[in-house]
Design an enzyme around this catalytic site. Structure first.
Site, PDB file in Angstrom:
ATOM      1  CB  SER A 252      -0.885   0.007   1.241  1.00 13.26           C
ATOM      2  OG  SER A 252      -0.072   0.077   2.397  1.00 13.26           O
ATOM      3  CE  LYS A 253      -2.905   6.340  -1.743  1.00 14.19           C
ATOM      4  NZ  LYS A 253      -3.598   7.077  -2.816  1.00 14.19           N
ATOM      5  NE  ARG A 254      -1.633   7.530   4.179  1.00 15.48           N
ATOM      6  CZ  ARG A 254      -1.211   8.580   3.449  1.00 15.48           C
ATOM      7  NH1 ARG A 254       0.066   8.692   3.107  1.00 15.48           N
ATOM      8  NH2 ARG A 254      -2.047   9.519   3.077  1.00 15.48           N
ATOM      9  CE  LYS A 255       0.888  -0.320   7.076  1.00 17.87           C
ATOM     10  NZ  LYS A 255       0.301  -1.566   7.560  1.00 17.87           N
ATOM     11  CG  ASN A 256       6.913  -0.643  -0.548  1.00 22.59           C
ATOM     12  OD1 ASN A 256       7.829  -1.079   0.120  1.00 22.59           O
ATOM     13  ND2 ASN A 256       6.959  -0.602  -1.856  1.00 22.59           N
TER      14      ASN A 256
END
Length: 485
Positions: A252-256
């Site tokens: 997910s863009k929040r984490k990667n």
RNA sequence: GGGCACGUAGGCUAACGGCAGGCCACCAGGUUCUCAGCCUGACAGCGAGGGUUCGAUUCCCUCCGUGCCUACCA
């Protein structure tokens, strides 16, 4: 039978690295078998789908070289390839199912559905459509619809027995039919849900293998049911693993970083990113890590894909990228560095710089930082940087003055510069590094650079001597004096 | 909660039921004017417990852990 596969991204937001990942396996499989790889745009979510997003999908997949044989932009014999342009088809198929008795109209409101779900949660039951409209007489539902009530079409699923199917990546998968909900096929806006559109299109487009992400396993019984009630032959199912964040949740863009544009902007080479993606689940014989798409195609098989969800490891990506950067011919690397700043620089100078940074680039966007000191006149660094831990200011002043004098009298090529500076270090009875480091800092402003002799050579006599002068002045100035280049 | 899927070193992975191997990262050396690169080496693993078998990472069962799904999103 010709192998035909597809990816079906929905154009919402940035182009996703997972799309590229699944595209890679699909495309490789199709081409290995002499078949076709299709791109179909699943824009049935009218709220979230955008044309800009669709365009970015085309651009990013194209950038990666994951080109398609049929698609919305290039057409093909099974078009249109954009689901928003096939809405009547889905409507026709959905109503056809109602006529067959395989689906039914439902007028339940969102409020009622929510209330049902709440009650089920309270009773610790699985949240599921309760079959309200399915059990009503058809005439009753008809009456509500004629009165203007919004309606949807639901698939009749619940029944006894099991749904078994073979997944090429995972083997046999079994679901109890009573676990499967009466899925909405046609939404109240008259548009299809993924489930309907996907099955109808896959059939009409003669898709033979559905290679998609693992998150769809749970929906597969619904799709199988649809093939059954339509009387169609289902495709071969292949659920590839989901890319994971470091904590093993779905990427997910929040984490990667997930946007393909981000990877492009950072300066990951497309061939490196594709190679890295291939490593997530696929492996070559003889432990090869670096390989071309053609080599991958030669050895690829869906059933060799590892079923475990791989953590997307940026450090290994960096390593793969480095492998590709170092393998590039210098002129080609110079060309690729264009968008990262080199385009604005004198090509002849860039050609001399590139060999100095090729081993030092992690991503192409490192270019700017790595080469900054080759451009402009002023250097911004603290005077203290000139003085090594075991050195005194007078030591360094002496080194810089002597170096300045020596260099001024040296022919300007790397070999001569190195020889003379090393001789100077010997003359002054200091280690080479003790002389080289202050000079390095003086001419580049930093402690980590390409070899000093070659750096001086590219920098040129005039600029190098001027910077040595500036460094000497800087050391002579009061300790906290402001930068005066 | 339910359903399904998945567990080989910190990460990615390989191995007809027969000696667990490779890559990344990390660490230590070497090359060297720094950094990077390159070379050498070291560290480190079959989630747990049963069963089948002469022999199990591999087959079966249970447990544990993790993930996904559980929308008129895809």
């Amino acid at each position: 039978m010709t192998v035909r596969v597809r990816i079906a991204p929905s154009p919402t937001g940035d182009p996703h690295v997972g799309t590229a990942y699944v595209a890679l396996f699909n495309r490789t499989w199709a081409h290995k078998n002499g078949g076709q790889f299709l791109l179909r745009i699943e824009d049935t979510d009218r709220v979230r789908s955008t044309k800009e997003s669709e365009k970015m999908i085309f651009d990013s997949l194209g950038w990666l070289g994951l080109t398609w044989d049929e698609g919305p932009d290039i057409g093909g014999p099974f078009g249109p390839y954009r689901q928003s342009e096939r809405v009547e088809t889905y409507l026709k198929h959905a109503t056809g199912l109602v006529e067959k008795g395989a689906a039914y109209y439902c007028t339940c409101t969102a409020d009622r559905l929510e209330a049902v779900r709440k009650a089920q949660a309270a009773a610790k039951l699985a949240p599921r459509y309760d079959g309200h409209c399915r059990n009503l007489p058809a005439t009753e539902v008809r009456k509500q619809i004629d009165a203007g009530a919004p309606w949807v079409i639901r698939l009749k699923v619940a029944s006894d027995g099991e749904c078994r199917f073979k997944d090429v990546v995972r083997g046999e998968v079994v679901f109890a039919w009573d676990q499967i909900d009466d899925q909405i096929l046609l939404k109240s806006d008259g548009w299809p849900t993924y489930h309907l559109a996907n099955v109808v299109d896959d059939h009409l487009m003669e898709i033979t293998h559905v290679i998609r992400a693992e998150e769809w396993i749970s929906s597969t019984p619904k799709h199988i049911k649809l093939y059954e009630v339509f009387g169609w032959e289902p495709p071969v199912w292949c659920h590839v693993p989901l890319l994971r964040n470091k904590d093993r949740t779905k990427i997910s863009k929040r984490k990667n970083p997930t946007s393909l544009r981000w990877y492009e902007e950072q300066g990951y080479l497309p061939e490196a990113l594709v190679n890295f993606l291939a490593l997530m689940g696929f492996s070559m014989p003889e432990n090869r890590e670096i390989f071309t798409p053609a080599e991958m195609q030669e050895h690829f098989h869906i059933d060799r894909i590892n079923a475990g969800g791989p953590v997307f490891d940026m450090e290994k990506l960096d390593w793969v990228n480095g492998q590709y950067i170092r393998k590039l011919p210098a002129e080609e690397l110079a060309r690729r560095l264009g968008p990262f700043g080199a385009a604005g620089h004198d090509p002849a100078l860039v050609a001399r710089i590139v060999p100095l940074i090729q081993d030092r680039l992690r991503v192409l966007s490192d270019y700017k930082d790595l080469t900054a000191f080759f451009f402009g006149d002023a250097l911004a660094y603290e005077a203290a940087t000139l003085v090594g831990k075991k050195q005194t200011v007078p030591d360094v002043q002496g080194h810089l003055r002597a170096a300045r004098e020596t260099l001024a009298a040296t022919p300007w090529d790397a070999a001569a510069l190195e020889t003379r500076l090393k001789e100077l270090a010997a003359t002054r009875n200091v280690k080479v590094g003790e002389l080289f480091m202050p000079v390095r800092v003086a001419v580049t402003g930093r402690t980590a650079t390409p070899p000093l002799d070659r750096t001086l050579e590219v920098l040129g006599r005039e600029r190098s001597l001027a910077r040595l002068d500036a460094a000497i002045a800087k050391l002579a100035a009061p300790a906290k004096a402001p930068e005066t280049p």
